[in-house]
Motif scaffolding. Structure first.
Motif, PDB file in Angstrom:
ATOM      1  N   PHE A  90      26.825 -83.483  18.130  1.00 18.83           N
ATOM      2  CA  PHE A  90      26.910 -82.188  18.810  1.00 18.83           C
ATOM      3  C   PHE A  90      27.955 -81.305  18.137  1.00 18.83           C
ATOM      4  CE2 PHE A  90      25.328 -83.499  23.309  1.00 18.83           C
ATOM      5  CZ  PHE A  90      24.029 -83.425  22.839  1.00 18.83           C
ATOM      6  N   ARG A  91      27.656 -80.015  18.083  1.00 17.78           N
ATOM      7  CA  ARG A  91      28.673 -79.039  17.732  1.00 17.78           C
ATOM      8  C   ARG A  91      29.417 -78.694  19.016  1.00 17.78           C
ATOM      9  NH1 ARG A  91      24.211 -76.678  15.292  1.00 17.78           N
ATOM     10  NH2 ARG A  91      24.206 -74.965  16.789  1.00 17.78           N
ATOM     11  N   GLY A  92      30.714 -78.785  18.978  1.00 20.01           N
ATOM     12  CA  GLY A  92      31.448 -78.518  20.197  1.00 20.01           C
ATOM     13  C   GLY A  92      32.932 -78.661  19.969  1.00 20.01           C
ATOM     14  N   MET A  93      33.650 -78.878  21.040  1.00 17.96           N
ATOM     15  CA  MET A  93      35.101 -79.004  20.942  1.00 17.96           C
ATOM     16  C   MET A  93      35.614 -80.008  21.971  1.00 17.96           C
ATOM     17  SD  MET A  93      36.739 -75.750  22.903  1.00 17.96           S
ATOM     18  CE  MET A  93      38.291 -76.646  22.843  1.00 17.96           C
ATOM     19  N   VAL A  94      36.788 -80.532  21.688  1.00  9.37           N
ATOM     20  CA  VAL A  94      37.443 -81.505  22.577  1.00  9.37           C
ATOM     21  C   VAL A  94      38.568 -80.809  23.320  1.00  9.37           C
ATOM     22  CG1 VAL A  94      38.841 -83.603  22.631  1.00  9.37           C
ATOM     23  CG2 VAL A  94      36.843 -83.470  21.120  1.00  9.37           C
ATOM     24  N   PHE A  95      38.689 -81.114  24.607  1.00  5.62           N
ATOM     25  CA  PHE A  95      39.834 -80.608  25.367  1.00  5.62           C
ATOM     26  C   PHE A  95      40.422 -81.740  26.205  1.00  5.62           C
ATOM     27  CE2 PHE A  95      36.146 -79.921  28.103  1.00  5.62           C
ATOM     28  CZ  PHE A  95      36.579 -80.294  29.363  1.00  5.62           C
ATOM     29  N   PRO A  96      41.748 -81.731  26.387  1.00 11.12           N
ATOM     30  CA  PRO A  96      42.391 -82.775  27.199  1.00 11.12           C
ATOM     31  C   PRO A  96      42.221 -82.462  28.674  1.00 11.12           C
ATOM     32  CG  PRO A  96      44.033 -81.281  26.305  1.00 11.12           C
ATOM     33  CD  PRO A  96      42.722 -80.842  25.740  1.00 11.12           C
ATOM     34  N   TYR A  97      42.137 -83.514  29.484  1.00  8.87           N
ATOM     35  CA  TYR A  97      41.956 -83.308  30.922  1.00  8.87           C
ATOM     36  C   TYR A  97      42.689 -84.419  31.673  1.00  8.87           C
ATOM     37  CZ  TYR A  97      39.733 -82.081  35.323  1.00  8.87           C
ATOM     38  OH  TYR A  97      39.519 -81.669  36.607  1.00  8.87           O
ATOM     39  N   THR A 150      34.012 -88.865  21.579  1.00 10.07           N
ATOM     40  CA  THR A 150      34.028 -90.004  20.671  1.00 10.07           C
ATOM     41  C   THR A 150      35.253 -89.875  19.754  1.00 10.07           C
ATOM     42  OG1 THR A 150      32.750 -88.881  18.939  1.00 10.07           O
ATOM     43  CG2 THR A 150      31.509 -90.032  20.671  1.00 10.07           C
ATOM     44  N   PHE A 151      35.562 -90.958  19.053  1.00 12.24           N
ATOM     45  CA  PHE A 151      36.687 -90.880  18.112  1.00 12.24           C
ATOM     46  C   PHE A 151      36.404 -89.835  17.038  1.00 12.24           C
ATOM     47  CE2 PHE A 151      38.400 -92.026  13.951  1.00 12.24           C
ATOM     48  CZ  PHE A 151      39.756 -91.926  14.225  1.00 12.24           C
ATOM     49  N   GLU A 152      35.161 -89.794  16.559  1.00 12.96           N
ATOM     50  CA  GLU A 152      34.811 -88.829  15.509  1.00 12.96           C
ATOM     51  C   GLU A 152      35.034 -87.396  15.985  1.00 12.96           C
ATOM     52  OE1 GLU A 152      32.986 -92.680  14.692  1.00 12.96           O
ATOM     53  OE2 GLU A 152      32.918 -91.371  16.453  1.00 12.96           O
ATOM     54  N   GLN A 153      34.696 -87.131  17.242  1.00 11.89           N
ATOM     55  CA  GLN A 153      34.885 -85.785  17.788  1.00 11.89           C
ATOM     56  C   GLN A 153      36.373 -85.453  17.945  1.00 11.89           C
ATOM     57  OE1 GLN A 153      32.516 -86.346  21.297  1.00 11.89           O
ATOM     58  NE2 GLN A 153      30.606 -85.741  20.294  1.00 11.89           N
ATOM     59  N   LEU A 154      37.167 -86.411  18.397  1.00 10.74           N
ATOM     60  CA  LEU A 154      38.604 -86.184  18.522  1.00 10.74           C
ATOM     61  C   LEU A 154      39.236 -85.979  17.147  1.00 10.74           C
ATOM     62  CD1 LEU A 154      41.088 -86.037  20.375  1.00 10.74           C
ATOM     63  CD2 LEU A 154      41.382 -88.500  20.018  1.00 10.74           C
ATOM     64  N   TYR A 155      38.801 -86.777  16.176  1.00  6.02           N
ATOM     65  CA  TYR A 155      39.355 -86.656  14.824  1.00  6.02           C
ATOM     66  C   TYR A 155      39.036 -85.286  14.231  1.00  6.02           C
ATOM     67  CZ  TYR A 155      40.657 -87.966  10.068  1.00  6.02           C
ATOM     68  OH  TYR A 155      41.265 -88.018   8.842  1.00  6.02           O
ATOM     69  N   ALA A 156      37.797 -84.825  14.437  1.00  6.28           N
ATOM     70  CA  ALA A 156      37.423 -83.504  13.928  1.00  6.28           C
ATOM     71  C   ALA A 156      38.256 -82.412  14.595  1.00  6.28           C
ATOM     72  CB  ALA A 156      35.933 -83.250  14.154  1.00  6.28           C
ATOM     73  N   SER A 157      38.530 -82.567  15.888  1.00  4.88           N
ATOM     74  CA  SER A 157      39.346 -81.585  16.598  1.00  4.88           C
ATOM     75  C   SER A 157      40.791 -81.632  16.110  1.00  4.88           C
ATOM     76  CB  SER A 157      39.288 -81.828  18.108  1.00  4.88           C
ATOM     77  OG  SER A 157      37.995 -81.557  18.605  1.00  4.88           O
ATOM     78  N   TRP A 158      41.286 -82.827  15.792  1.00  3.85           N
ATOM     79  CA  TRP A 158      42.630 -82.938  15.216  1.00  3.85           C
ATOM     80  C   TRP A 158      42.683 -82.199  13.881  1.00  3.85           C
ATOM     81  CZ3 TRP A 158      43.689 -85.773  10.622  1.00  3.85           C
ATOM     82  CH2 TRP A 158      45.037 -85.770  10.243  1.00  3.85           C
ATOM     83  N   PHE A 165      34.569 -83.695  25.751  1.00  5.41           N
ATOM     84  CA  PHE A 165      33.876 -82.930  24.702  1.00  5.41           C
ATOM     85  C   PHE A 165      32.880 -82.001  25.352  1.00  5.41           C
ATOM     86  CE2 PHE A 165      30.321 -82.290  21.797  1.00  5.41           C
ATOM     87  CZ  PHE A 165      30.969 -81.904  20.628  1.00  5.41           C
ATOM     88  N   THR A 166      32.951 -80.728  25.020  1.00  2.47           N
ATOM     89  CA  THR A 166      32.012 -79.746  25.553  1.00  2.47           C
ATOM     90  C   THR A 166      31.287 -79.061  24.415  1.00  2.47           C
ATOM     91  OG1 THR A 166      31.758 -77.821  27.002  1.00  2.47           O
ATOM     92  CG2 THR A 166      33.718 -77.867  25.613  1.00  2.47           C
ATOM     93  N   SER A 167      30.046 -78.693  24.665  1.00  5.42           N
ATOM     94  CA  SER A 167      29.229 -78.038  23.651  1.00  5.42           C
ATOM     95  C   SER A 167      28.880 -76.635  24.127  1.00  5.42           C
ATOM     96  CB  SER A 167      27.958 -78.860  23.412  1.00  5.42           C
ATOM     97  OG  SER A 167      27.268 -78.404  22.276  1.00  5.42           O
ATOM     98  N   THR A 168      28.126 -75.913  23.315  1.00  2.09           N
ATOM     99  CA  THR A 168      27.776 -74.543  23.642  1.00  2.09           C
ATOM    100  C   THR A 168      27.069 -74.453  24.991  1.00  2.09           C
ATOM    101  OG1 THR A 168      27.567 -74.031  21.309  1.00  2.09           O
ATOM    102  CG2 THR A 168      26.542 -72.509  22.825  1.00  2.09           C
ATOM    103  N   ILE A 169      27.374 -73.424  25.752  1.00  2.26           N
ATOM    104  CA  ILE A 169      26.800 -73.258  27.085  1.00  2.26           C
ATOM    105  C   ILE A 169      25.603 -72.327  27.041  1.00  2.26           C
ATOM    106  CG2 ILE A 169      28.924 -73.741  28.328  1.00  2.26           C
ATOM    107  CD1 ILE A 169      29.390 -70.748  28.518  1.00  2.26           C
ATOM    108  N   ARG A 170      24.711 -72.478  28.009  1.00  2.00           N
ATOM    109  CA  ARG A 170      23.525 -71.624  28.095  1.00  2.00           C
ATOM    110  C   ARG A 170      23.770 -70.394  28.962  1.00  2.00           C
ATOM    111  NH1 ARG A 170      19.044 -75.674  30.122  1.00  2.00           N
ATOM    112  NH2 ARG A 170      20.864 -76.575  31.151  1.00  2.00           N
ATOM    113  N   GLY A 171      24.789 -70.437  29.810  1.00  2.00           N
ATOM    114  CA  GLY A 171      25.035 -69.336  30.724  1.00  2.00           C
ATOM    115  C   GLY A 171      26.217 -68.483  30.293  1.00  2.00           C
ATOM    116  N   GLU A 172      26.712 -67.691  31.214  1.00  2.00           N
ATOM    117  CA  GLU A 172      27.810 -66.759  30.955  1.00  2.00           C
ATOM    118  C   GLU A 172      28.984 -67.084  31.872  1.00  2.00           C
ATOM    119  OE1 GLU A 172      28.855 -61.983  31.498  1.00  2.00           O
ATOM    120  OE2 GLU A 172      26.949 -62.834  32.209  1.00  2.00           O
ATOM    121  N   VAL A 173      30.162 -67.188  31.271  1.00  2.00           N
ATOM    122  CA  VAL A 173      31.395 -67.339  32.034  1.00  2.00           C
ATOM    123  C   VAL A 173      32.111 -65.988  32.027  1.00  2.00           C
ATOM    124  CG1 VAL A 173      33.655 -68.456  32.147  1.00  2.00           C
ATOM    125  CG2 VAL A 173      31.637 -69.797  31.512  1.00  2.00           C
TER     126      VAL A 173
END
Length: 346
Positions: free
Chosen positions: A149-156, A183-191, A246-254
């Motif tokens: 997935f294309r997306g981003m990692v955020f801490p919670y 996943t580790f790969e997603q966290l590493y990419a965000s790092w 990890f969150t990916s692109t959204i379909r709606g509007e914020v």
């Protein structure tokens, strides 16, 4: 001394071996070989949209009459743990899909030999390793395609405080915020993109890790190089950490709801509903900040009871430490703030 009979047997064996070898060469030369290929072995997608995993097969030399082939797709999670699971099987125009993929997958069939898999819509658990297998009754070949997935990692962290969630609670917490455990790969990419966070969080593989860009005493000391620090595999029920979602692109509007007065949490829920929307989740706010460029210097309620606001261009009174989603934590719900709403676009 070799007898005449034994000599004749040896000559006959040499002749037969030579004939068999030549026969094998002729057979291989005339054999029609099946080739299964993919022009892309890594495909990126976004949650809620669709993705096509390419798979093509051909014969060499080309067939004069088509063969009856069976196409079968398998899936294995990113971790590589566990056996492959069936995704779908197709023979001619007949096909069948399995499990969570049922009703969401089909073959593209845009040209002869096209066995590409189309997944629509993509769900949070679809990332992993996909294997396309072609069987024609005489032989079978396969090729592997990876989906991420294309997306981003955020801490919670929990509304009750830090380091209070076991693995299962962390997984559920991410899912409630329209995300999933990274996943580790997603966290590493965000790092690599600059994520610097000094609190350890659960990852999908059951490890607890945290990314450090600027080494400092509070984050393992200054002697360690920048990187993703790991506590290793932890007990999923007993050990407690925060989470990396990890969150990916959204379909709606914020959007920040323009309201004439500030609202408590209950009023914020009702205000979004009156506007034909619902109160936004943390993952949706992060996705809007990252992928849509939402920049709003107004703190607002979110669905989990936290108060946050997204900043693209740091400025006075909006936090000057760089772009990001600012958090005011989980204040008492009777306090007055704005609200971020989420409206679905179909």
């Amino acid at each position: 001394m070799i007898t005449v009979k034994l000599y004749l047997v040896m000559i006959l064996n040499l002749y037969l071996t030579s004939e068999q070898s030549q026969s094998k060469k002729n057979f291989y030369f005339h054999k029609i070989r099946l080739h299964v290929e993919s022009p892309e072995t890594l495909v990126s997608g976004v949650q809620g949209s669709n993705a096509t995993l390419p798979c093509h097969y051909r014969y060499e030399p080309a067939l004069s009459t088509p063969r009856r082939t069976r196409v079968k797709w398998f899936w294995q999670p990113v971790s590589g743990e566990g056996q492959e699971r069936d995704v779908m099987v197709a023979i001619g125009t007949r096909h069948r899909s399995y499990g969570d993929f049922k009703g969401r997958v089909r073959l593209r069939r845009s040209a002869p030999g096209d066995a590409s898999l189309v997944i629509n819509p993509l769900q949070s658990d679809d990332t992993g390793r996909y294997r396309c297998e072609i069987i024609d009754g005489l032989e079978d070949e396969s090729v592997t395609v990876h989906l991420k997935f294309r997306g981003m990692v955020f801490p919670y962290h929990s509304s009750r405080g830090r380091y209070l969630m076991n693995f299962h609670e962390a997984k559920e917490a991410c899912e409630k915020q329209d995300a999933h455990l990274a996943t580790f790969e997603q966290l590493y990419a965000s790092w690599e993109d600059g994520l610097d966070w000094c609190n350890a969080g659960w990852l999908m593989d059951g490890t607890a890790q945290y990314p450090v860009v600027l080494p400092r005493e509070a984050c393992g000391g200054t002697d360690l190089a920048p990187g993703v620090r790991s506590y290793g595999i932890r007990d999923k029920s007993l050990d407690r950490f925060d989470a990396f979602c990890f969150t990916s692109t959204i379909r709606g509007e914020v959007y920040f709801l323009q309201h004439h007065i500030k609202l408590n949490f209950t009023e914020a829920l009702e205000a979004c509903q009156s506007d034909g929307a619902r109160i936004a989740k943390v993952g949706q706010l992060y996705a809007a900040w990252r992928f849509v460029g939402l920049d709003q210097c107004d703190a607002g309620w979110l669905a989990d009871g936290s108060v946050r606001y997204p900043i693209i261009q740091p400025r006075m009174n909006c936090g000057t430490s760089g772009p990001g989603v600012r958090s005011l934590g989980f204040p008492p719900k009777h306090l007055k703030h704005g609200v971020y709403c989420y409206k679905v676009h179909w």
